[in-house]
Design an enzyme around this catalytic site. Structure first.
Site, PDB file in Angstrom:
ATOM      1  N   ASP A  16      50.534  29.437  58.050  1.00  0.00           N
ATOM      2  CA  ASP A  16      51.544  28.471  58.439  1.00  0.00           C
ATOM      3  C   ASP A  16      51.693  28.375  59.949  1.00  0.00           C
ATOM      4  O   ASP A  16      52.792  28.335  60.470  1.00  0.00           O
ATOM      5  CB  ASP A  16      52.895  28.837  57.817  1.00  0.00           C
ATOM      6  CG  ASP A  16      52.843  28.791  56.308  1.00  0.00           C
ATOM      7  OD1 ASP A  16      53.647  29.459  55.696  1.00  0.00           O
ATOM      8  OD2 ASP A  16      51.986  28.086  55.759  1.00  0.00           O
ATOM      9  N   ILE A 160      55.042  24.352  56.110  1.00  0.00           N
ATOM     10  CA  ILE A 160      53.739  23.889  55.673  1.00  0.00           C
ATOM     11  C   ILE A 160      52.745  24.252  56.771  1.00  0.00           C
ATOM     12  O   ILE A 160      53.124  24.533  57.905  1.00  0.00           O
ATOM     13  CB  ILE A 160      53.702  22.372  55.370  1.00  0.00           C
ATOM     14  CG1 ILE A 160      54.140  21.554  56.589  1.00  0.00           C
ATOM     15  CG2 ILE A 160      54.554  22.042  54.159  1.00  0.00           C
ATOM     16  CD1 ILE A 160      54.074  20.039  56.355  1.00  0.00           C
ATOM     17  N   ASP A 161      51.475  24.255  56.434  1.00  0.00           N
ATOM     18  CA  ASP A 161      50.447  24.667  57.376  1.00  0.00           C
ATOM     19  C   ASP A 161      50.352  23.718  58.566  1.00  0.00           C
ATOM     20  O   ASP A 161      50.719  22.545  58.478  1.00  0.00           O
ATOM     21  CB  ASP A 161      49.087  24.727  56.688  1.00  0.00           C
ATOM     22  CG  ASP A 161      49.034  25.754  55.571  1.00  0.00           C
ATOM     23  OD1 ASP A 161      49.793  26.727  55.640  1.00  0.00           O
ATOM     24  OD2 ASP A 161      48.239  25.554  54.636  1.00  0.00           O
ATOM     25  N   LYS A 162      49.800  24.236  59.639  1.00  0.00           N
ATOM     26  CA  LYS A 162      49.626  23.460  60.872  1.00  0.00           C
ATOM     27  C   LYS A 162      48.930  22.126  60.608  1.00  0.00           C
ATOM     28  O   LYS A 162      49.366  21.074  61.079  1.00  0.00           O
ATOM     29  CB  LYS A 162      48.816  24.279  61.883  1.00  0.00           C
ATOM     30  CG  LYS A 162      48.373  23.501  63.105  1.00  0.00           C
ATOM     31  CD  LYS A 162      47.424  24.315  63.968  1.00  0.00           C
ATOM     32  CE  LYS A 162      46.865  23.476  65.101  1.00  0.00           C
ATOM     33  NZ  LYS A 162      45.874  24.226  65.915  1.00  0.00           N
ATOM     34  N   ARG A 264      45.578  24.875  48.578  1.00  0.00           N
ATOM     35  CA  ARG A 264      44.238  25.068  49.124  1.00  0.00           C
ATOM     36  C   ARG A 264      43.497  26.168  48.366  1.00  0.00           C
ATOM     37  O   ARG A 264      42.318  26.016  48.024  1.00  0.00           O
ATOM     38  CB  ARG A 264      44.338  25.404  50.611  1.00  0.00           C
ATOM     39  CG  ARG A 264      45.009  24.316  51.428  1.00  0.00           C
ATOM     40  CD  ARG A 264      45.385  24.778  52.824  1.00  0.00           C
ATOM     41  NE  ARG A 264      44.212  25.016  53.653  1.00  0.00           N
ATOM     42  CZ  ARG A 264      44.256  25.551  54.858  1.00  0.00           C
ATOM     43  NH1 ARG A 264      45.428  25.920  55.379  1.00  0.00           N
ATOM     44  NH2 ARG A 264      43.141  25.733  55.553  1.00  0.00           N
TER      45      ARG A 264
END
Length: 357
Positions: A16, A160-162, A264
């Protein structure tokens, strides 16, 4: 007893926001130490922390004995080396307000919903102490005397992820964060993602269940383990096919749980890694023919959307004070919209809809 604290780090761990693990605590256990659970042992040594925090660190694989991660029920023995790592430097960094563009979808006195663009780190971490979403929120709320960006009881409720785009909710008050946090914990929020994944599904919808934990072969990514294994944390993802493009599929994913890299990791686990997901192998040509023109087409697709093709499209929760159901939806960002349109145009001249290769 030899006890040291430092701000060095062992290895880089993307989670994250591409954070690193920093050494917070290191010691050699006394010769006369009786066997003792490591969470109790560390609680005695770390006077400024809580047992819950130590247990969370152990669950995340951040507590090491002689170089190996251990669980909170591990019993320390004389002369063992104990190291505690965390995903932030030992020293505390003050979050500064920075004038960074922020797309606010909704806002009131208690909370705000923002639409994060891909490429924006959510929270300060190694190499990203500035220019994050948290810094942008601090600027947006700089004139709010009740909001302190350095207070952990307010701010982002989830992450949430980058390189994932989409919706996030921010709490302006401790009460709002507590009540919203309970909804995420109790799995009563409504969240759906859009993703472009490699391969063509046989079925139109499905359910993926498998524990999510750190990959023992690659600490930079997560892996899926059997639910009965006791490894990792339980995770469930539901998916539904929206549109088929032969070699790739446009799907909706609905989360029952919210684990790190859940979609993912789950999609890779069932053989459908996200398109252009470098960490999980989606940045290679997994499906399709071997022609030079097709390879060039895929390279062009990667240029159009040079990140994992994942977007947090909807977010729903109960307002912490009014009790009203709040539901939000954000359109696809330009890169994902162009990518999906590019595939639509590609299959017009190719009979790929029944291709399961």
């Amino acid at each position: 007893m030899n006890e040291t604290m430092s701000e060095g780090y062992i290895d880089k761990v993307e989670d994250d926001g591409e954070q690193s693990l920093y050494e917070h605590f290191r010691l050699i256990v006394d010769k006369g130490q009786e066997p003792l659970r490591i969470d109790k042992f560390l609680l005695d040594k770390l006077h400024d922390t809580s047992r819950n925090r130590i247990q969370r660190a152990a669950d995340a694989g951040f507590i090491y004995v002689n170089g190996n991660p251990v669980k909170s029920n591990y019993k320390v023995k004389p002369l063992e080396e104990v190291v505690m790592m965390l995903d932030r430097p030992f020293y505390e960094n003050t979050i500064e307000a920075e004038d960074i563009p922020l797309k606010v979808v909704y806002e009131d006195n208690e909370l705000m919903v923002v639409d994060k663009p891909a490429g924006l780190v959510v929270h300060p971490g190694c190499g990203n102490y500035h220019g994050t979403l948290v810094n942008a929120i601090a600027w947006h709320l700089r004139n709010n005397p009740e909001y302190d960006p350095n207070d952990p009881e307010v701010g982002l409720v989830h992450r949430i992820d980058k390189d994932t785009s989409g919706l996030l909710v921010v709490a302006k008050t401790p009460e709002a964060k507590s009540k919203l946090g309970c909804q995420f914990f109790n799995k009563t929020t409504r969240r759906s993602y859009n993703a472009l994944v490699w391969g063509n599904f046989v079925e139109d919808e499905g359910r993926i269940e498998g524990n999510i934990g750190r990959d023992p072969k690659d600490r930079l990514r997560m892996a899926v383990f059997p639910p009965e294994s006791g490894v990792g944390k339980p995770a469930v993802t539901h998916y539904r096919v929206i549109e088929r493009f032969g070699y790739v599929t446009w799907v909706e994913c609905i989360l029952e749980t919210g684990r790190t890299h859940q979609i993912r990791a789950h999609m890779r686990h069932i053989g459908h890694p996200l398109f252009c997901d470098e960490r999980y192998g989606g940045d290679e040509i997994i499906r399709g023919n071997r022609s030079g023109s097709y390879k060039q087409y895929i390279r062009n697709c990667f240029k159009v959307c040079p990140r994992q093709a994942l977007h947090a499209r909807t977010l729903g929760f109960i307002h912490p004070s009014t009790g009203r159901q709040m539901d939000f939806e954000t359109p696809l960002p330009e890169d994902l919209a162009m990518l999906v349109d590019k595939w639509r145009r590609y299959i017009k001249g190719n009979d790929l809809n029944n291709d399961t290769i």
